[in-house]
Motif scaffolding. Structure first.
Motif, PDB file in Angstrom:
ATOM      1  N   MET A   1       0.830  -1.202   0.000  1.00 30.63           N
ATOM      2  CA  MET A   1       0.000   0.000   0.000  1.00 30.63           C
ATOM      3  C   MET A   1       0.864   1.252   0.000  1.00 30.63           C
ATOM      4  N   VAL A   3       1.383   5.554   0.290  1.00 30.87           N
ATOM      5  CA  VAL A   3       0.854   6.816   0.810  1.00 30.87           C
ATOM      6  C   VAL A   3       1.565   7.973   0.105  1.00 30.87           C
ATOM      7  N   ALA A 207       3.906   2.305   2.240  1.00 27.75           N
ATOM      8  CA  ALA A 207       3.435   2.549   3.600  1.00 27.75           C
ATOM      9  C   ALA A 207       4.131   1.667   4.628  1.00 27.75           C
ATOM     10  N   GLU A 356     -10.932   7.858   4.396  1.00 29.09           N
ATOM     11  CA  GLU A 356      -9.584   7.582   3.910  1.00 29.09           C
ATOM     12  C   GLU A 356      -8.696   7.060   5.047  1.00 29.09           C
ATOM     13  N   SER A 360      -6.879   3.497   5.192  1.00 32.24           N
ATOM     14  CA  SER A 360      -5.422   3.509   5.116  1.00 32.24           C
ATOM     15  C   SER A 360      -4.774   2.900   6.363  1.00 32.24           C
ATOM     16  N   ARG A 364      -2.618  -0.614   6.672  1.00 25.42           N
ATOM     17  CA  ARG A 364      -1.210  -0.563   7.049  1.00 25.42           C
ATOM     18  C   ARG A 364      -0.912  -1.351   8.304  1.00 25.42           C
TER      19      ARG A 364
END
Ligand SMILES: [Zn+2]
Length: 472
Positions: A1, A3, A207, A356, A360, A364
């Motif tokens: 993932m 960021v 991430a 979000e 997220s 993570r």
């Protein structure tokens, strides 16, 4: 993932900035051309990929019209095609809902979901119709961005320790060197956004490298309700992100006051112009009605709110291995404009950030995020299930005669929704109301639970409605 990280330029000379603006303007025309040609539902349905578009443009000589280097327009085509793809994914969210409403048959559902996923919806009449219905024809609005591929730029530190980013300009082999206000060199594909005389360098990092991603998640199940005063309240009654309310209301007050002042100045400038005093009108426009300071203040505020909300979600995940939350993505799929009213605007935007952050942080840190249907969770009592009254931050149940803290009551209801046998994620609002009413009505008239066996009686008693009202 991944960021997103942003680096900013530091004291960039105006000549360089102007050159970058010109490049971004020309690339904006490339984007517009892509949207114009391939942004329709028909083009999207044909499954065209960016590489094919590039080959076509090279063959037809279209690329020569824009006056930019080859790599710049190619990356821009790729980026614009990805935007069109994202636009299509937004439509698909609505179509998936329509599929759930249309059929209960698992095989048929699966067939349609798969066809949609693989972009083979054009041949299915129902899917094609739904896609046309939910597809919003977009157009390019981006004229201030330059996308630079990872192998097309370089970074270097000068003798005074300042980091410079060099990207291709409009001429071959002539790099534009941009001083950055950070010492961490950006990596991967860069998106340069030119705003108010400053360059924002957006890039993505993995991430997993972030320190906060190493923090383990908890092992409990928690329901959370998003709020305005606090970012989140969990089903234990614990508030998280308690500074959010103050941040939002002070920003709202500041914006109202500022807009009032600007309106006044604007009318003074207009009057001066009417009187023929154009010098004065110009002075006010340049000195008092500029956008640089305004935009930077807005960006600072956004950053503070994001920090508050992300911190709140991290706190929840410290405790929880499973977070149950309202499906906040629901109203953020279209290209709907934010409301004009400042408070509602802030609330709508905050909701998007919360969605979000939940997604997220869960990804993570390895916690599960369970989206649930939150219809009526703030209006029913978590103890008896009946509809009650909400006034301010209090919820009063007329049946139990108890007062709950409204957000806590809602968070507990949300927690229970995860195991609710009748209310699924996409059960329509009015059906949810019917289900909730039936439960309490049965309770009142003490109807026997039809199929109660000793093993299930306890659980059933909480949901004493039969299959007649179950959702589809
Ligand atoms: Zn009650």
């Amino acid at each position: 993932m991944k960021v997103t990280r942003i680096a900013y330029s530091a004291r960039l000379n105006p000549g360089k900035y102007a050159a970058l603006v010109e490049q971004a303007r020309r690339l904006g025309r490339v984007r517009s051309e892509v949207w114009q040609r391939y942004g329709s539902i028909l083009a999207v349905g044909s499954g065209l990929r960016d590489r094919q578009v590039r080959d076509r443009w090279l063959a037809d000589g279209i690329h020569a019209l824009f006056g930019v280097l080859a790599n710049a327009w190619k990356e821009t085509v790729r980026d614009a095609m990805a935007d069109i793809g994202a636009n299509m994914e937004a439509a698909k969210v609505e179509v998936r809902r329509a599929i759930s409403r249309r059929t209960n048959d698992p095989a048929e559902r699966k067939r349609m979901f798969t066809a949609l996923q693989a972009d083979q919806w054009a041949s299915d009449p129902f899917l094609a119709r739904q896609m046309r219905k939910h597809w919003k024809r977009g157009r390019n609005r981006t004229h201030d961005q330059i996308v630079v591929r990872a192998d097309k730029y370089n970074t270097a530190v000068d003798g005074r320790g300042r980091l410079w980013l060099a990207i291709p300009g409009l001429e071959p082999r002539k790099m534009v060197r941009i001083p950055l206000s950070t010492t961490v060199a950006p990596t991967g594909t860069l998106r340069l956004i030119l705003r108010s005389g400053r360059v924002e360098v957006h890039y993505q990092i993995d991430a997993a490298q972030m320190r906060s991603s190493q923090r383990p998640c908890g092992d409990r199940r928690l329901g959370v309700d998003k709020g305005y005063t606090e970012a989140l309240t969990d089903s234990d009654g614990q508030p998280h992100g308690a500074g959010l309310g103050v941040l939002l209301s002070s920003e709202s007050d500041r914006l109202k006051e500022r807009n009032r002042r600007r309106a006044k100045l604007r009318s003074i400038a207009n009057n001066a112009a009417l009187r023929g005093d154009h010098a004065k009108a110009h002075r006010i426009k340049v000195n008092n009605l500029g956008t640089v300071k305004r935009d930077r203040q807005a960006a600072r505020h956004r950053a503070r709110v994001r920090t508050e909300i992300f911190t709140a979600v991290h706190e929840v995940v410290d405790e929880a291995g499973t977070v149950i939350a309202e499906d906040l993505t629901k109203r953020f799929t279209g290209r709907k404009k934010l409301p004009k009213n400042i408070n509602r605007r802030l609330a709508a935007w905050t909701k998007g950030v919360t969605a979000e952050a939940l997604k997220s942080v869960s990804e993570r840190r390895g916690s599960a995020l369970v989206p649930v249907n939150a219809a009526y969770t703030s209006q029913t009592c978590h103890r008896c299930g009946r509809f009650g009254r909400r006034s301010g931050d209090r919820f009063r149940c007329t049946c139990c005669g108890v007062v709950w803290q409204a957000d806590v009551n809602a968070a507990i209801n949300i927690l229970h929704r995860a195991g609710d046998p009748d209310i699924a994620l996409h059960t329509p609002h009015h059906k949810v109301k019917q289900i909730l009413q039936d439960r309490t009505d049965r309770h009142r008239t003490r109807l026997p639970v039809q199929d109660s066996s000793p093993a299930t009686a306890g659980r059933r008693a909480n949901y004493p409605n039969g299959s007649a009202t179950s959702n589809e």
